[in-house]
Design a protein around this motif. Structure first.
Motif, PDB file in Angstrom:
ATOM      1  N   ALA A 169      19.537  -6.296  -3.166  1.00  0.00           N
ATOM      2  CA  ALA A 169      20.657  -7.011  -3.751  1.00  0.00           C
ATOM      3  C   ALA A 169      21.667  -6.053  -4.363  1.00  0.00           C
ATOM      4  O   ALA A 169      22.858  -6.284  -4.339  1.00  0.00           O
ATOM      5  N   ASN A 170      21.180  -4.942  -4.926  1.00  0.00           N
ATOM      6  CA  ASN A 170      22.104  -4.052  -5.626  1.00  0.00           C
ATOM      7  C   ASN A 170      21.928  -2.603  -5.228  1.00  0.00           C
ATOM      8  O   ASN A 170      22.834  -1.962  -4.775  1.00  0.00           O
TER       9      ASN A 170
ATOM     10  N   PHE B 128      33.536  10.226 -14.629  1.00  0.00           N
ATOM     11  CA  PHE B 128      32.438  10.275 -13.661  1.00  0.00           C
ATOM     12  C   PHE B 128      31.776   8.903 -13.640  1.00  0.00           C
ATOM     13  O   PHE B 128      31.188   8.472 -14.634  1.00  0.00           O
ATOM     14  N   LEU B 129      31.881   8.186 -12.520  1.00  0.00           N
ATOM     15  CA  LEU B 129      31.134   6.951 -12.318  1.00  0.00           C
ATOM     16  C   LEU B 129      29.815   7.365 -11.683  1.00  0.00           C
ATOM     17  O   LEU B 129      29.787   7.785 -10.532  1.00  0.00           O
ATOM     18  N   SER B 130      28.711   7.239 -12.447  1.00  0.00           N
ATOM     19  CA  SER B 130      27.462   7.900 -12.070  1.00  0.00           C
ATOM     20  C   SER B 130      26.278   6.958 -12.168  1.00  0.00           C
ATOM     21  O   SER B 130      26.256   6.039 -12.986  1.00  0.00           O
ATOM     22  N   HIS B 131      25.245   7.260 -11.352  1.00  0.00           N
ATOM     23  CA  HIS B 131      23.977   6.540 -11.416  1.00  0.00           C
ATOM     24  C   HIS B 131      23.126   6.984 -12.600  1.00  0.00           C
ATOM     25  O   HIS B 131      22.088   6.381 -12.878  1.00  0.00           O
ATOM     26  N   CYS B 132      23.535   8.027 -13.291  1.00  0.00           N
ATOM     27  CA  CYS B 132      22.845   8.519 -14.493  1.00  0.00           C
ATOM     28  C   CYS B 132      21.505   9.179 -14.191  1.00  0.00           C
ATOM     29  O   CYS B 132      20.584   9.125 -15.028  1.00  0.00           O
TER      30      CYS B 132
ATOM     31  N   PRO C 256      23.372   2.720 -13.726  1.00  0.00           N
ATOM     32  CA  PRO C 256      22.008   3.135 -13.368  1.00  0.00           C
ATOM     33  C   PRO C 256      21.428   2.266 -12.270  1.00  0.00           C
ATOM     34  O   PRO C 256      21.707   1.068 -12.188  1.00  0.00           O
ATOM     35  N   LEU C 257      20.575   2.884 -11.433  1.00  0.00           N
ATOM     36  CA  LEU C 257      20.019   2.187 -10.281  1.00  0.00           C
ATOM     37  C   LEU C 257      18.493   2.112 -10.299  1.00  0.00           C
ATOM     38  O   LEU C 257      17.921   1.062 -10.056  1.00  0.00           O
TER      39      LEU C 257
ATOM     40  N   GLN D  37      16.849   5.888 -14.966  1.00  0.00           N
ATOM     41  CA  GLN D  37      18.299   5.948 -15.135  1.00  0.00           C
ATOM     42  C   GLN D  37      18.831   4.937 -16.151  1.00  0.00           C
ATOM     43  O   GLN D  37      19.826   5.208 -16.842  1.00  0.00           O
ATOM     44  N   LYS D  38      18.191   3.778 -16.298  1.00  0.00           N
ATOM     45  CA  LYS D  38      18.645   2.815 -17.298  1.00  0.00           C
ATOM     46  C   LYS D  38      18.393   3.329 -18.713  1.00  0.00           C
ATOM     47  O   LYS D  38      19.178   3.068 -19.629  1.00  0.00           O
TER      48      LYS D  38
END
Length: 473
Positions: free
Chosen positions: A310-311, A360-364, A383-384, A388-389
């Motif tokens: 989904a994401n 910076f648009l990042s997944h962290c 975060p993905l 990362q969250k």
């Protein structure tokens, strides 16, 4: 015997499979080489080493050697098997080859220490056998290390899944974190990954020391808790921020840098979800439209969407389909003078360090977090997977150097919200300026920590002095 005493101290480093695990340990190897250590990296593998890994390894100095261990066969992935357990299986199956290589190093070098990353604690027994100290190299935030030591207590306190707990979880020394934001492997208490995480607290206490790729000024509360809250925790050495140096390239990134040279200072947002992050087709469309609506300059590293999620997800082999085929019709023409879209890879370190990059648009992922801090670039945190969250909570709720995206009930971040985050990061007069100012303060703190007599410099010297003076019985 006398010849052995005259050899430089030797350190064996054992990374887990994957470029994200390899880079921090190769950088650590370079630092050791500069302090007159010799180093060998012993790399477990399932045979899927990439050109990116080879490029990183081939850039190492002469005093750093590397050995790919014989590849192991895993067979098909079991239903529900996460990437963490797959990595653990690769390391476990590689243990006989690891022991053989360590024995050979012990006979041919002045072996002073064995250092493993967070998946390699089963090798501690070999250090005991050889009479050398065993250290854990923890390549991500001290906040996650705090969670690992706290997890057995949480396991006793909570009956439900952590993601269902209504109140934030308060980790010692850390900003409160929603249960749903805790590291991904513990989100299903019935699976194998949860049981493995639960055992890490015990396994990590077997180390002679824990080296953390963070720095005291970034996470003072977490490091204080690691020292004072639990009994039996080994000495902890924050030696970061340690980021990739040099410019090993698999793909030529010069066009990105030439384009950046033509942009105004701090005007470009860099968009990248790391080596493993992918979005669904729907989310990719929303991101494209959000970047267009923002009116801000951008460089976007795009990958083909993964249609089964989904994401977002983590997977090691990206689709060979041209990712440009999934962009909204006319997007590239409409944004030709606004941004640059590049497939799969871009020179991230050079882009973040460029004067024209302002966000910076990042997944962290932790490597990306540290690279952003070192270069003083504020973040839109998206975060993905993995931890990362938790990294996003640290950045946005504690340090306040980024905006965190809000996912709608349909599992998608909408285009209007994306446009707002990006515009606020680059143009925001109040909120955006505060983020930029705080990130510049962190940039200065990071540089100070690594400078002579800084906090990370001192901890690095402390642990290397222990190894340099080690004498095997």
């Amino acid at each position: 015997m006398e010849a052995a005493k005259q050899q430089p101290p030797h350190v064996a480093l054992i990374p887990s499979p994957g470029i994200g695990h390899l880079i921090p340990l190769t950088e650590f190897a370079k630092r050791l080489a500069h302090r007159n250590f010799s180093v060998t990296l012993l790399i477990p593998t399932d045979g899927s080493s990439s050109a990116a890994q080879r490029s990183v390894l081939d850039s190492l100095p002469k005093s750093v050697n590397y050995i790919f261990l014989p590849p192991v066969s895993l067979g098909d992935r079991a239903e529900g098997e996460g990437v963490e357990i797959r990595i653990v299986r690769i390391v476990t199956l590689s243990l006989p080859a690891l022991r053989h290589s360590l024995m050979a190093l012990s006979e041919s070098t002045r072996l002073a220490a064995i250092v493993v990353d967070l998946f390699g604690t089963d090798t501690f027994c070999f250090a005991t056998e050889l009479g050398v100290p065993a250290y854990l190299f923890f390549s991500t935030a001290a906040m996650l290390l705090s969670l690992i030591f706290y997890l057995p207590e949480l396991d006793k306190r909570f009956d439900c899944e952590y993601r269902h707990w209504p109140e934030p979880v308060e980790l010692p020394g850390c900003v409160p974190v929603q249960g749903r934001d805790l590291v991904a492997p513990i989100q299903n208490r019935k699976n194998e990954a949860y049981k493995w995480c639960l055992n890490l607290s015990r396994n990590y206490k077997l180390a002679d020391g824990i080296i953390v790729n963070s720095f005291l000024e970034l996470e003072p509360g977490a490091f204080k808790a690691l020292k004072e809250h639990w009994t039996g925790v080994p000495p902890v050495y924050p030696i970061g921020p340690q980021i990739q140096t040099g410019s090993p390239t698999v793909v030529d990134g010069s066009e990105c840098l030439k384009w950046l040279d033509q942009q105004p200072p701090h005007s470009v947002v860099f968009v990248s979800f790391g080596s493993g992050g992918t979005l669904s087709h729907r989310q990719l469309t929303e991101l494209a439209m959000g970047l267009e609506f923002s009116g801000q300059r951008f460089i976007w590293v795009i990958k083909s969407p993964h249609e089964d999620v989904a994401n977002a997800t983590f997977f090691s082999v990206h689709s060979m389909i041209n990712p440009f085929d999934f962009l909204p019709e006319g997007f590239l023409d409409r944004t030709r003078d606004l941004g640059m879209v590049v497939p799969s890879w871009a020179p991230q370190i050079q882009i973040l360090g460029h004067r024209s990059t302002g966000g910076f648009l990042s997944h962290c992922g932790w490597n990306s977090v540290l690279e952003s801090i070192v270069h003083g670039v504020p973040i839109v945190a998206w975060p993905l997977y993995a931890e990362q969250k938790m990294n996003a909570a640290l950045l946005c709720d504690d340090l306040k150097v980024g905006y965190r995206v809000k996912v709608e009930e349909n599992g998608v971040v909408g285009r209007d919200a994306i446009a707002g985050y990006v515009k606020g990061l680059i143009e925001g007069d109040e909120g955006g300026k505060l983020l930029r100012d705080r990130m510049r303060d962190l940039e200065d703190a990071a540089a100070k920590a690594l400078s002579e007599n800084g906090s990370s410099w001192k901890r690095f010297e402390e642990v290397t002095d222990i190894w340099r003076n080690h004498r095997r019985a």
